[in-house]
Design an enzyme around this catalytic site. Sequence first.
Site, short mmCIF file in Angstrom:
data_model
loop_
_atom_site.label_atom_id
_atom_site.label_comp_id
_atom_site.label_asym_id
_atom_site.label_seq_id
_atom_site.Cartn_x
_atom_site.Cartn_y
_atom_site.Cartn_z
N GLU A 41 0.82 -1.33 0.05
CA GLU A 41 0.08 0.11 -0.09
C GLU A 41 0.72 1.11 -0.13
O GLU A 41 2.00 1.28 0.74
CB GLU A 41 -0.95 -0.01 1.07
CG GLU A 41 -1.74 1.28 1.35
CD GLU A 41 -2.13 1.59 2.78
OE1 GLU A 41 -2.25 2.75 3.27
OE2 GLU A 41 -2.30 0.56 3.45
N LYS A 131 -10.00 -2.30 8.70
CA LYS A 131 -8.60 -2.21 9.09
C LYS A 131 -8.77 -1.49 10.63
O LYS A 131 -9.41 -0.67 10.94
CB LYS A 131 -7.98 -0.96 8.33
CG LYS A 131 -6.84 -0.20 9.08
CD LYS A 131 -6.27 0.89 8.18
CE LYS A 131 -5.43 1.57 8.53
NZ LYS A 131 -4.94 2.78 7.71
#
Length: 199
Positions: A41, A131
């Site tokens: 990411e 998350k």
Amino acid sequence: MTDFEQIFGRVPVMAILRGMGVDRSAALSNTAWDLGIDSVEVPLQTDEDERALREVVRLGAERGKLVGAGTIVRVEQVSQAQAAGAAYLVSPGLDPAVVRAAQDAGIPILPGVATPSEVQLALSLGLTWLKAFPATWLGAEWFGHIRGPFPQATFVATGGINASNAAEFLDAGVRVVAVGSALEDASQLERLAELLASR
């Protein structure tokens, strides 16, 4: 649409390359992939970050890897990240408008949650992958408590995770842990390799 089961596969570690610039992001993405970490990411906060994301996406395509864009906090970032080639989005918090924009665009999004109310809201928006942030502030025990009322939620733990505490979170039921600076530490790389081999 690609989903997080495909994105993360069976690898319980992802890499976050925050504010590292184009060259370092390129180098560390290759380090991560060589180690066996599939998911990388690149947080999207500056123009340099966007250039880094585009380069990591290009490198990932050569290796058959999907790259995500992080720190998505505004609706307009959804199209910006998609244009740069991101395969998925990650947010530090939970904004229903951003979630809906991602869903409308057909790109999976992983929003940040830290409370039962946020988990419940995320699930009501049709999300099951979440998350947990900041993970070390929440603590590994949080996941055992939250799994009781929300067994359908799957968690990626981010924030303060490294080779020394990653196993603790995975043992607590976290599906994926995210590391960043650990990728630049030779001793941590060795321990991360051992962790990946044991899972």
